[in-house]
Write an enzyme that holds these catalytic residues in place. Structure first.
Site, mmCIF file in Angstrom:
data_model
loop_
_atom_site.group_PDB
_atom_site.id
_atom_site.type_symbol
_atom_site.label_atom_id
_atom_site.label_comp_id
_atom_site.label_asym_id
_atom_site.label_seq_id
_atom_site.Cartn_x
_atom_site.Cartn_y
_atom_site.Cartn_z
ATOM 1 N N GLY A 221 0.818 -1.214 0.000
ATOM 2 C CA GLY A 221 0.000 0.000 0.000
ATOM 3 C C GLY A 221 0.846 1.257 0.000
ATOM 4 O O GLY A 221 0.563 2.221 -0.718
ATOM 5 N N CYS A 222 1.906 1.256 0.796
ATOM 6 C CA CYS A 222 2.766 2.442 0.875
ATOM 7 C C CYS A 222 3.516 2.663 -0.431
ATOM 8 O O CYS A 222 3.757 3.802 -0.830
ATOM 9 C CB CYS A 222 3.723 2.319 2.060
ATOM 10 N N THR A 223 3.869 1.581 -1.104
ATOM 11 C CA THR A 223 4.525 1.704 -2.407
ATOM 12 C C THR A 223 3.558 2.297 -3.422
ATOM 13 O O THR A 223 3.910 3.214 -4.174
ATOM 14 C CB THR A 223 5.036 0.325 -2.879
#
Length: 159
Positions: A47-49
């Site tokens: 998700g952060c990527t």
């Protein structure tokens, strides 16, 4: 901690944090321009990527509209450097290992993760105006589609 949430009009808490190269970056460095500061749980997670790559892909249009972008997580600078290189991220990633800035922004506290209540980073985005005041405070944002929503909220054409 969740009662320390910021609202539009509040003074943005000042911070100086090391970037991926260990160089200090302060919110005050950006006084006079608008800044998007986003808080994310962990570098190199799916998700952060997705979220970081969305900011990367929209950076030129955000900068063109007068916005700088800063990403903040509790990761150490070395991990942020790996994340930056792996995903060709072109904006500063800041390390808040002791979570003091996350807490000052109300971006650390109780959250639900897979149905359980846990303590952790609350994925959040703030737009700070040229005078250091909070223009927008968005908590519990989704990783996917968030940058497009932010662009709409800022009156920029969706990418």
């Amino acid at each position: 901690m969740t009662d320390s949430r910021l609202s539009p009009g509040d003074a943005a808490p000042e911070f100086t944090l090391p970037d991926a190269d260990g160089k200090p970056v302060s919110l005050a460095d950006y006084r006079g321009q608008r800044v998007v500061v986003y808080f994310y749980p962990a570098a190199m997670t799916p998700g952060c990527t997705t979220q970081a790559c969305d900011f990367r892909d929209n950076l030129a249009s955000l900068q063109g509209a007068g916005y700088a972008v800063l990403g903040v997580s509790p990761d150490a600078p070395a991990k942020l450097a790996t994340f930056r290189e792996r995903d060709h991220l072109t904006f500063p990633l800041l390390s808040d290992v002791d979570r003091s800035t996350l807490e000052a922004y109300g971006a650390f506290g109780e959250k639900k993760l897979y149905g359980k209540v846990v303590q952790g980073v609350i994925r959040s985005t703030f737009v700070i105006d040229a005078d250091g005041k909070v223009e927008k405070a968005m908590y519990n944002v989704k990783a996917t589609g968030h940058v497009a929503k932010l662009r709409r909220d800022l009156g920029l054409d969706a990418a």
